[in-house]
Design a protein around this motif. Structure first.
Motif, PDB file in Angstrom:
ATOM      1  N   LEU A 152      41.681  39.930  53.412  1.00 55.67           N
ATOM      2  CA  LEU A 152      42.957  40.572  53.707  1.00 55.67           C
ATOM      3  C   LEU A 152      42.858  42.056  53.312  1.00 55.67           C
ATOM      4  CD1 LEU A 152      45.264  37.928  52.173  1.00 55.67           C
ATOM      5  CD2 LEU A 152      44.679  38.312  54.394  1.00 55.67           C
ATOM      6  N   GLY A 153      41.717  42.824  52.737  1.00 57.84           N
ATOM      7  CA  GLY A 153      41.760  44.057  52.422  1.00 57.84           C
ATOM      8  C   GLY A 153      42.463  44.420  51.115  1.00 57.84           C
ATOM      9  N   LEU A 154      42.757  43.474  50.085  1.00 53.89           N
ATOM     10  CA  LEU A 154      43.543  43.674  48.924  1.00 53.89           C
ATOM     11  C   LEU A 154      42.658  43.185  47.661  1.00 53.89           C
ATOM     12  CD1 LEU A 154      46.610  41.535  50.124  1.00 53.89           C
ATOM     13  CD2 LEU A 154      46.434  43.955  50.215  1.00 53.89           C
ATOM     14  N   SER A 155      43.056  43.665  46.485  1.00 53.85           N
ATOM     15  CA  SER A 155      42.740  43.560  45.099  1.00 53.85           C
ATOM     16  C   SER A 155      42.649  42.098  44.858  1.00 53.85           C
ATOM     17  CB  SER A 155      42.987  44.298  44.329  1.00 53.85           C
ATOM     18  OG  SER A 155      44.356  44.089  43.960  1.00 53.85           O
ATOM     19  N   THR A 156      41.718  41.525  44.121  1.00 50.43           N
ATOM     20  CA  THR A 156      41.823  40.227  43.604  1.00 50.43           C
ATOM     21  C   THR A 156      42.939  40.032  42.716  1.00 50.43           C
ATOM     22  OG1 THR A 156      40.619  40.825  41.527  1.00 50.43           O
ATOM     23  CG2 THR A 156      39.256  39.702  43.376  1.00 50.43           C
ATOM     24  N   ARG A 157      43.759  40.998  42.300  1.00 51.62           N
ATOM     25  CA  ARG A 157      44.801  40.793  41.350  1.00 51.62           C
ATOM     26  C   ARG A 157      46.129  40.638  42.503  1.00 51.62           C
ATOM     27  NH1 ARG A 157      47.184  45.238  37.094  1.00 51.62           N
ATOM     28  NH2 ARG A 157      48.929  44.378  36.615  1.00 51.62           N
ATOM     29  N   GLN A 158      46.098  41.418  43.650  1.00 51.79           N
ATOM     30  CA  GLN A 158      47.002  41.069  44.740  1.00 51.79           C
ATOM     31  C   GLN A 158      46.965  39.553  44.997  1.00 51.79           C
ATOM     32  OE1 GLN A 158      49.633  43.073  44.321  1.00 51.79           O
ATOM     33  NE2 GLN A 158      49.567  44.084  46.445  1.00 51.79           N
ATOM     34  N   ILE A 159      45.725  39.005  45.291  1.00 53.26           N
ATOM     35  CA  ILE A 159      45.576  37.789  45.827  1.00 53.26           C
ATOM     36  C   ILE A 159      46.311  36.820  44.930  1.00 53.26           C
ATOM     37  CG2 ILE A 159      43.921  36.000  46.433  1.00 53.26           C
ATOM     38  CD1 ILE A 159      44.280  38.278  48.203  1.00 53.26           C
ATOM     39  N   THR A 160      45.982  36.944  43.674  1.00 53.18           N
ATOM     40  CA  THR A 160      46.708  35.992  42.473  1.00 53.18           C
ATOM     41  C   THR A 160      48.209  36.072  42.624  1.00 53.18           C
ATOM     42  OG1 THR A 160      44.784  36.536  41.199  1.00 53.18           O
ATOM     43  CG2 THR A 160      46.650  35.586  40.048  1.00 53.18           C
ATOM     44  N   ARG A 161      48.811  37.417  42.724  1.00 54.63           N
ATOM     45  CA  ARG A 161      49.949  37.453  42.931  1.00 54.63           C
ATOM     46  C   ARG A 161      50.806  36.775  43.861  1.00 54.63           C
ATOM     47  NH1 ARG A 161      53.965  40.451  45.350  1.00 54.63           N
ATOM     48  NH2 ARG A 161      51.955  41.311  46.492  1.00 54.63           N
ATOM     49  N   ALA A 221      38.907  26.598  49.425  1.00 57.06           N
ATOM     50  CA  ALA A 221      38.051  26.482  50.482  1.00 57.06           C
ATOM     51  C   ALA A 221      37.292  27.802  50.737  1.00 57.06           C
ATOM     52  CB  ALA A 221      38.746  26.307  51.920  1.00 57.06           C
ATOM     53  N   ILE A 222      38.069  28.930  50.197  1.00 56.40           N
ATOM     54  CA  ILE A 222      37.257  30.171  49.857  1.00 56.40           C
ATOM     55  C   ILE A 222      37.498  30.728  48.360  1.00 56.40           C
ATOM     56  CG2 ILE A 222      37.421  30.843  52.315  1.00 56.40           C
ATOM     57  CD1 ILE A 222      39.826  32.441  51.707  1.00 56.40           C
ATOM     58  N   THR A 223      36.689  31.496  47.985  1.00 60.27           N
ATOM     59  CA  THR A 223      37.083  32.251  46.567  1.00 60.27           C
ATOM     60  C   THR A 223      38.084  33.280  46.841  1.00 60.27           C
ATOM     61  OG1 THR A 223      35.188  33.670  47.078  1.00 60.27           O
ATOM     62  CG2 THR A 223      34.515  31.652  46.176  1.00 60.27           C
ATOM     63  N   ARG A 224      38.190  33.587  45.453  1.00 63.38           N
ATOM     64  CA  ARG A 224      39.296  34.896  45.317  1.00 63.38           C
ATOM     65  C   ARG A 224      38.631  36.118  46.028  1.00 63.38           C
ATOM     66  NH1 ARG A 224      42.948  34.539  41.292  1.00 63.38           N
ATOM     67  NH2 ARG A 224      41.512  33.509  40.064  1.00 63.38           N
ATOM     68  N   GLU A 225      37.358  36.117  45.626  1.00 59.27           N
ATOM     69  CA  GLU A 225      36.931  37.431  46.217  1.00 59.27           C
ATOM     70  C   GLU A 225      36.849  37.492  47.593  1.00 59.27           C
ATOM     71  OE1 GLU A 225      35.817  35.696  43.738  1.00 59.27           O
ATOM     72  OE2 GLU A 225      36.008  37.141  42.148  1.00 59.27           O
ATOM     73  N   LYS A 226      36.462  36.491  48.326  1.00 62.96           N
ATOM     74  CA  LYS A 226      36.552  36.087  49.842  1.00 62.96           C
ATOM     75  C   LYS A 226      37.876  36.503  50.411  1.00 62.96           C
ATOM     76  CE  LYS A 226      34.379  35.428  53.570  1.00 62.96           C
ATOM     77  NZ  LYS A 226      33.223  36.475  54.172  1.00 62.96           N
ATOM     78  N   ALA A 227      39.006  35.994  49.653  1.00 58.40           N
ATOM     79  CA  ALA A 227      40.381  36.129  50.232  1.00 58.40           C
ATOM     80  C   ALA A 227      41.006  37.542  50.322  1.00 58.40           C
ATOM     81  CB  ALA A 227      41.314  35.313  49.481  1.00 58.40           C
ATOM     82  N   ALA A 228      40.311  38.388  48.982  1.00 60.18           N
ATOM     83  CA  ALA A 228      40.388  39.793  48.744  1.00 60.18           C
ATOM     84  C   ALA A 228      39.789  40.331  50.239  1.00 60.18           C
ATOM     85  CB  ALA A 228      40.192  39.987  47.563  1.00 60.18           C
ATOM     86  N   GLU A 229      38.554  40.138  50.203  1.00 62.09           N
ATOM     87  CA  GLU A 229      37.879  40.972  51.311  1.00 62.09           C
ATOM     88  C   GLU A 229      38.450  40.566  52.680  1.00 62.09           C
ATOM     89  OE1 GLU A 229      33.264  40.797  53.422  1.00 62.09           O
ATOM     90  OE2 GLU A 229      33.644  39.505  51.411  1.00 62.09           O
TER      91      GLU A 229
END
Length: 441
Positions: free
Chosen positions: A29-38, A19-27
C-alpha cells in the motif's frame, strides 16, 4: 468505494487473516507500518466504511454556488470581455461588479466551461534582466506599436514612454501611424506631469535619428562635419535631454513588455467604456488610464527623483514643435511650404526689415507662429496680389482625402487656413508631422 479503497480493504483483510505480514501490507500500500495498524483497527471496528472519507458526497461549505458560476460565465460572454485574460477579468469582476473571487476559482470556472485564456504563458529561455535605474527620471524608454486597439480590422499606433526606475507610464498617445506628432505629445505629457527626464532611450527610427548619421566618411568626420538633428532630437536638445539609441528591441525590454500588457488589457478597457474614436481614446489615456496602470504596476525607485521641473511650463509648446528658419521680405511676410504668411501684432505688421531671420514654429496645438528678437508673433495667410494678365488660377492636383483625428483637427487650424481648402491644410500637417521625419533645414 473506489478501486483504490477496494485494494486497501483487500490487503488489510489479508493482514487481519495473517495471510501477509505487517511489513508486506505496508509495502503493497506504500504506507508505514504504523498506518497499517491504524487502518486495521478501523476496519475491525467499522468494517469497509472506515476506509471511506466522512466528507465523501458532501458539498464543501466554501464551494461556489451554481448561480454565481452562471453569473460569471454570463458576464464573460459579453463582447468586451471575451478577449480579457483571466487575471484582468478577475480584477474587472472585483472593481466593476463587486464580485471577489480568487484567481484559481475564476480559472476553474472558465476552464470547466471550455474557455481558454487568450494570453497563454510562453515557455522561453530565461535571461538575466538589466537592473532598473535607481532614480526616477534617469532613463525613459520610448516607442510606438501598431495594434487593433478598437477590436476592428484597423490598426492604430500607440506611442508610449515608461520610466525605467519605477515602471510608470509617463506618456501615452494614439494616432493613425507612428509619427512625430505622437512622440511630441507623449513627451509633452511627461514634461508637464512628471518633469523633464535626464535621458531618452529609443530605437533608430528616423524620427529620432537622421538616416545620414552612419553615412559620413572618415574624411568628413575628421573635418568635423556633423549631421543635422531631427525635429524630435532638436526638441530634446532644447530641453537638455540626452538620447541613446538601442540596437535591438530586447535592449529596451521594459517598453516592449509594456506593449504586451497593454495589447492584452487596453482594448478591453476601451470596449468597456464604448470608446471608439482617437480623440476619446487619447482623453481616456491621458486623464484616466495612465493613473490606473501606474497604481497597479509601478514600483518605488530606490533613490530620489531626477525629473527636472519646467522653468516655464507655458512655453512647452514653443519647444515641442517643428522649427524652421526663414527670412522676411520688405512687407514683413515669409514663405513656407509654398505658402505665404503675414506676421502680425494685434493685426498690424511689425517686422518690416527685409531679410530678417525669423524662426517659424509649427504645431497642431498652436498653429503657425514666429519668434523674432525673443518675442512670439501670430501669423495669418497672405495672398499675394496677382497681375492683371495672370489672374487665372492654375489647376491643382487632386489630394488624397485626409481624416482629421486628434488635436490637429482643431479650430486653430481652421482659423489659419481660412483662404484655402481644409483638406489641403491637413495635407500640409501630414507632411510635417505624420510622415517619416526629416532633419532640420
Amino acid at each position: 468505494m473506489t478501486q483504490a479503497q477496494l485494494k486497501t480493504y483487500k490487503v488489510i483483510n489479508s493482514f487481519i487473516d495473517k495471510a501477509i505480514t505487517r511489513e508486506k501490507a505496508a509495502e503493497l500500500l506504500g504506507l508505514s507500518t504504523r498506518q497499517i495498524t491504524r487502518i486495521k483497527k478501523g476496519v475491525q471496528i467499522a468494517g469497509a466504511e472506515a476506509l471511506i472519507h466522512k466528507n465523501t458526497g458532501r458539498k464543501p461549505v466554501h464551494a461556489i454556488k451554481a448561480e454565481m458560476k452562471e453569473k460569471i460565465l454570463r458576464i464573460h460572454s459579453s463582447k468586451e470581455f471575451t478577449t480579457a485574460n483571466f487575471l484582468h477579468f478577475q480584477e474587472i469582476l472585483q472593481e466593476r461588479y463587486k464580485l471577489t473571487l480568487s484567481y484559481t476559482s475564476i480559472l476553474s470556472i472558465l476552464k470547466n466551461a471550455g474557455i481558454e485564456s487568450p494570453k497563454k504563458k510562453k515557455v522561453s529561455r530565461r535571461t538575466k534582466r538589466r537592473e532598473r535605474k535607481p532614480h526616477a527620471g534617469q532613463l525613459i524608454q520610448i516607442d510606438a506599436t501598431p495594434y487593433e486597439w478598437f477590436k476592428t480590422s484597423i490598426k492604430y499606433s500607440l506611442h508610449g514612454a515608461i520610466d525605467d526606475a519605477t515602471g510608470q507610464i509617463v506618456g501615452l498617445y494614439l494616432s493613425q501611424n507612428e509619427c512625430l506628432h505622437g512622440y511630441l505629445e507623449t513627451m509633452r505629457q511627461c514634461c508637464l506631469e512628471f518633469g523633464v527626464p535626464q535621458t531618452i532611450y529609443s530605437d533608430k527610427h528616423t524620427i529620432f535619428r537622421s538616416p545620414k548619421t552612419d553615412k559620413l566618411t572618415v574624411e568628413e568626420l575628421i573635418a568635423g562635419k556633423t549631421v543635422n538633428l531631427t525635429q524630435f532630437g532638436r526638441s530634446l536638445h532644447e530641453l537638455g535631454v540626452d538620447i541613446i539609441y538601442a540596437g535591438t528591441p530586447q535592449a529596451k525590454g521594459r517598453v516592449e513588455r509594456l506593449w504586451e500588457t497593454l495589447q492584452s488589457r487596453l482594448p478591453v478597457e476601451l470596449a468597456m467604456r464604448n470608446i471608439t474614436t482617437l480623440s476619446e481614446a487619447n482623453h481616456f489615456l491621458e486623464n484616466e488610464y495612465k493613473a490606473i496602470y501606474n497604481k497597479k504596476f509601478s514600483v518605488s525607485a530606490t533613490q530620489e527623483s531626477l525629473f527636472v521641473s519646467l522653468v516655464k511650463p507655458s512655453q512647452i509648446d514653443d519647444i515641442l514643435c517643428v522649427k524652421h528658419e526663414r527670412k522676411t521680405d520688405n512687407a514683413g511676410t515669409f514663405s513656407f511650404k509654398g505658402r505665404c504668411f503675414q506676421i502680425l501684432d494685434k493685426g498690424f505688421p511689425i517686422i518690416s526689415k527685409a531679410k530678417a531671420i525669423i524662426q517659424v514654429l509649427i504645431s497642431p496645438r498652436t498653429g503657425i507662429r514666429v519668434i523674432y528678437n525673443e518675442k512670439i508673433f501670430e501669423t495669418i495667410r497672405y495672398l499675394k496680389p496677382q497681375n492683371a494678365t495672370n489672374r487665372k488660377k492654375p489647376k491643382k492636383k487632386p489630394l488624397p482625402p485626409m481624416i482629421p483625428t486628434g488635436s490637429y483637427g482643431s479650430d486653430a487650424w481652421k482659423r489659419i487656413w481660412w483662404s484655402e481648402d481644409y483638406n489641403e491644410s491637413l495635407q500640409f500637417l501630414y507632411e510635417l508631422f505624420f510622415q517619416q521625419q526629416q532633419t532640420i533645414s
